[in-house]
Motif scaffolding. Sequence first.
Motif, PDB file in Angstrom:
ATOM      1  N   LEU A 213       0.986  -1.118   0.168  1.00 40.09           N
ATOM      2  CA  LEU A 213       0.123  -0.043  -0.034  1.00 40.09           C
ATOM      3  C   LEU A 213       0.955   1.429   0.008  1.00 40.09           C
ATOM      4  N   ASP A 214       0.411   2.148  -0.933  1.00 33.44           N
ATOM      5  CA  ASP A 214       1.327   3.416  -1.129  1.00 33.44           C
ATOM      6  C   ASP A 214       0.863   4.431   0.182  1.00 33.44           C
ATOM      7  N   THR A 215       0.893   4.167   1.368  1.00 37.54           N
ATOM      8  CA  THR A 215       0.759   4.968   2.414  1.00 37.54           C
ATOM      9  C   THR A 215       1.929   5.004   3.387  1.00 37.54           C
ATOM     10  N   GLY A 216       2.052   6.312   3.839  1.00 45.77           N
ATOM     11  CA  GLY A 216       3.402   6.547   4.882  1.00 45.77           C
ATOM     12  C   GLY A 216       2.746   6.347   6.243  1.00 45.77           C
ATOM     13  N   LEU A 217       3.677   6.019   7.046  1.00 44.56           N
ATOM     14  CA  LEU A 217       3.397   5.884   8.478  1.00 44.56           C
ATOM     15  C   LEU A 217       4.093   6.980   9.133  1.00 44.56           C
ATOM     16  N   CYS A 218       3.479   7.750   9.758  1.00 46.62           N
ATOM     17  CA  CYS A 218       4.028   8.879  10.602  1.00 46.62           C
ATOM     18  C   CYS A 218       3.994   8.609  12.087  1.00 46.62           C
ATOM     19  N   VAL A 219       4.890   8.505  12.680  1.00 47.78           N
ATOM     20  CA  VAL A 219       4.898   8.460  14.116  1.00 47.78           C
ATOM     21  C   VAL A 219       5.248   9.692  14.970  1.00 47.78           C
ATOM     22  N   VAL A 220       4.382  10.166  15.853  1.00 45.69           N
ATOM     23  CA  VAL A 220       4.365  11.580  16.443  1.00 45.69           C
ATOM     24  C   VAL A 220       4.918  11.061  17.747  1.00 45.69           C
ATOM     25  N   ASP A 221       5.738  11.862  18.483  1.00 43.77           N
ATOM     26  CA  ASP A 221       6.309  11.641  19.880  1.00 43.77           C
ATOM     27  C   ASP A 221       6.203  12.942  20.777  1.00 43.77           C
ATOM     28  N   PRO A 222       5.873  12.635  21.848  1.00 47.08           N
ATOM     29  CA  PRO A 222       5.687  13.782  22.628  1.00 47.08           C
ATOM     30  C   PRO A 222       7.100  14.379  23.203  1.00 47.08           C
ATOM     31  N   SER A 225       9.967  12.159  25.354  1.00 54.17           N
ATOM     32  CA  SER A 225      10.125  10.792  25.005  1.00 54.17           C
ATOM     33  C   SER A 225      11.386  10.609  24.116  1.00 54.17           C
ATOM     34  N   VAL A 226      12.019   9.649  23.910  1.00 59.17           N
ATOM     35  CA  VAL A 226      13.241   9.278  23.115  1.00 59.17           C
ATOM     36  C   VAL A 226      13.026   8.510  21.956  1.00 59.17           C
ATOM     37  N   PHE A 227      12.029   8.367  21.565  1.00 60.07           N
ATOM     38  CA  PHE A 227      11.569   7.686  20.278  1.00 60.07           C
ATOM     39  C   PHE A 227      12.280   8.442  19.005  1.00 60.07           C
ATOM     40  N   PHE A 228      11.880   9.897  18.868  1.00 64.88           N
ATOM     41  CA  PHE A 228      12.232  10.501  18.060  1.00 64.88           C
ATOM     42  C   PHE A 228      13.841  10.669  17.814  1.00 64.88           C
ATOM     43  N   TRP A 231      15.477   7.405  16.787  1.00 59.19           N
ATOM     44  CA  TRP A 231      15.171   7.082  15.269  1.00 59.19           C
ATOM     45  C   TRP A 231      16.017   7.971  14.597  1.00 59.19           C
ATOM     46  N   ARG A 232      16.196   9.196  14.815  1.00 61.14           N
ATOM     47  CA  ARG A 232      16.812  10.169  13.879  1.00 61.14           C
ATOM     48  C   ARG A 232      18.338   9.802  14.100  1.00 61.14           C
ATOM     49  N   ALA A 233      18.844   9.607  15.292  1.00 60.57           N
ATOM     50  CA  ALA A 233      20.196   9.112  15.284  1.00 60.57           C
ATOM     51  C   ALA A 233      20.588   7.660  14.837  1.00 60.57           C
ATOM     52  N   GLY A 234      19.621   6.860  14.827  1.00 58.44           N
ATOM     53  CA  GLY A 234      19.719   5.353  14.347  1.00 58.44           C
ATOM     54  C   GLY A 234      20.473   4.946  15.434  1.00 58.44           C
ATOM     55  N   ASP A 235      19.842   5.234  16.800  1.00 58.17           N
ATOM     56  CA  ASP A 235      20.632   4.360  17.982  1.00 58.17           C
ATOM     57  C   ASP A 235      19.629   4.190  18.943  1.00 58.17           C
ATOM     58  N   ARG A 265       8.258   8.531   8.601  1.00 57.67           N
ATOM     59  CA  ARG A 265       8.503   9.954   9.241  1.00 57.67           C
ATOM     60  C   ARG A 265       8.201  10.049  10.694  1.00 57.67           C
ATOM     61  N   MET A 266       8.858  10.853  11.465  1.00 55.10           N
ATOM     62  CA  MET A 266       8.622  11.107  12.927  1.00 55.10           C
ATOM     63  C   MET A 266       8.428  12.727  13.033  1.00 55.10           C
ATOM     64  N   VAL A 267       7.671  12.905  14.050  1.00 56.35           N
ATOM     65  CA  VAL A 267       7.502  14.305  14.351  1.00 56.35           C
ATOM     66  C   VAL A 267       7.671  14.525  15.709  1.00 56.35           C
ATOM     67  N   LYS A 268       8.168  15.427  16.305  1.00 55.52           N
ATOM     68  CA  LYS A 268       8.358  15.735  18.066  1.00 55.52           C
ATOM     69  C   LYS A 268       7.008  16.709  18.098  1.00 55.52           C
ATOM     70  N   VAL A 269       6.192  16.476  19.022  1.00 56.91           N
ATOM     71  CA  VAL A 269       5.149  17.679  19.305  1.00 56.91           C
ATOM     72  C   VAL A 269       5.458  17.811  20.630  1.00 56.91           C
ATOM     73  N   PRO A 270       5.506  19.110  20.799  1.00 53.53           N
ATOM     74  CA  PRO A 270       5.583  20.028  21.962  1.00 53.53           C
ATOM     75  C   PRO A 270       4.231  19.511  23.134  1.00 53.53           C
ATOM     76  N   ASP A 271       4.353  19.464  24.330  1.00 52.22           N
ATOM     77  CA  ASP A 271       3.168  19.095  25.070  1.00 52.22           C
ATOM     78  C   ASP A 271       2.136  20.172  24.864  1.00 52.22           C
ATOM     79  N   ALA A 272       2.594  21.504  24.786  1.00 52.18           N
ATOM     80  CA  ALA A 272       1.485  22.551  24.535  1.00 52.18           C
ATOM     81  C   ALA A 272       0.695  22.330  23.385  1.00 52.18           C
ATOM     82  N   GLY A 273       1.450  21.762  22.179  1.00 54.62           N
ATOM     83  CA  GLY A 273       0.796  21.508  21.069  1.00 54.62           C
ATOM     84  C   GLY A 273      -0.222  20.304  21.123  1.00 54.62           C
ATOM     85  N   SER A 274       0.133  19.246  22.118  1.00 51.76           N
ATOM     86  CA  SER A 274      -0.786  18.174  22.244  1.00 51.76           C
ATOM     87  C   SER A 274      -1.798  18.692  23.011  1.00 51.76           C
ATOM     88  N   ILE A 275      -1.953  19.339  24.035  1.00 53.87           N
ATOM     89  CA  ILE A 275      -2.974  19.735  24.726  1.00 53.87           C
ATOM     90  C   ILE A 275      -3.829  20.947  24.069  1.00 53.87           C
TER      91      ILE A 275
END
Length: 363
Positions: A213-222, A225-228, A231-235, A265-275
Motif C-alpha cells: 500500500l502506498d501509504t506513509g506511516l508517521c509516528v508522533v512523539d511527545p 520521550s526518546v523515540f524521535f 530514530w533520528r540518530a539510528g541509535d 516519518r517522525m514528528v516531535k510534538v510539544p506538550d503545549a501542542g498536544s494539549i
Amino acid sequence: MTTVLDRRGSRAWVDNAVRLIEADAQRSADTHLLRYPLPPSWNVQLYLKDESTHITGSLKHRLARSLFLYSICNGWVTENTTVIEASSGSTAVSEAYFANLLGLDFVAVMPASTSPAKIALIEAQGGRCHFVTDPSRIYDESHRLAAETGGHYMDQFTHAERATDWRGNNNIAESIFTQLQQEDHPIPEWIVVGAGTGGTGATIGRFLRYRKLDTGLCVVDPEHSVFFDAWRAGDPTVTGERGSRIEGIGRPRVEPSFIGQVVDRMVKVPDAGSIAAMRHASDTLGRKVGGSTGTNLWGAFGLVGEMLAAGRSGSVVTLLCDGGERYSGTYFDDAWVASEGIDLTGPAAVLDEFTKTGRWTAS
C-alpha cells in the motif's frame, strides 16, 4: 523402559479461555472511523479511528486482547496464573478486564505517585495495584513479583509488536482499510500514530508493506520521550531522564516493540501542542478526547497543511485513542496546565490559523 508424561489435559482450560476472549470480541462491533470536519473545498479528508468505544475505553483494549491470546497460546498463562503488568494506565485497565473475564488474578505494578482516579479504574476491572517509589523499578519489580508468585509478567513493551498478527486477522490496520473502501480517497497518504510500546506502529507499518500500500506511516512523539531522538540518530540505546506528560505515549527508553525500520516519518510534538490540539478537537467534535489524541492530531494537521500547500488531494488517518473524561484534573484543568509551565497561546493560534486557512504555521 519408556517413560511418558502427558499434559494434554490442561488444554481444556486453554480452549475455553480462547473461546471466552473470542466471544468477547464477537460481542463488540468494530470501532468507528469518524470523519473529522474539514472544509470540503480542501478536498483532503481526515479520519479518526475511534478506539475509545472499546469496552475498557481505549486503544489498549486491542493490545490486551492480543497479549492474552499470545500468552495463553504460548502456554505462559494457565488457569491459576497471576498476571502481572508494568502499567498505571489504559493497558492495566484493559488487561485487568481480560484477567477478570478468565477468572485470573491481575496485578498492575505502578509508581506510588499514580493518581487515585487511575487506580480506581484498574480496581473497578478487578485488578490489584502494587506500588513502587522509584518509577524506573517497575520492570524489575514486575519480574520479581512474577517469580515470587509463579505468575507471568505480560511485558507489553516487549511483546506488543509480536502478539498482533500484522498480516490481517482483524488488526487495526486491516480494519482501517476495510472501512475506507467506499471513501473518496481509500488509500490514505498517511496514517499517524503515537508510540507507547511501539506495537501499533509496528503492526500498521508491516501491514502497509505486506499489502503493498502506498501509504506513509508517521509516528508522533511527545516531549521527554526518546523515540524521535533515537530514530533520528539510528541509535536505539538513547535514554531520557523523565517520563512523558502525555499519558499512553512516549517513553524514556526505546521499547523492544518499537520497530523504527517501518516508520516513514517522525514528528516531535510539544506538550503545549498536544494539549491545545486535544482541547481544539474536543470543541470541534463536541466530546472530550485524550492527550495522545491531541498529539496525533497535531501531527495529522501538519500533514494536511503540507498536502494543501502542495496542491494535493487525499486523506489522512489517525487514532482517537481514548476519551478525555479521565483527564479533567490535568489536561482540561487550566490550573494544572499553568502549574506545569505550559503556555497554550502559541499552539492555539496555530490551530486557529489552520482551521481558517489550511495553512500550518507551526515551526
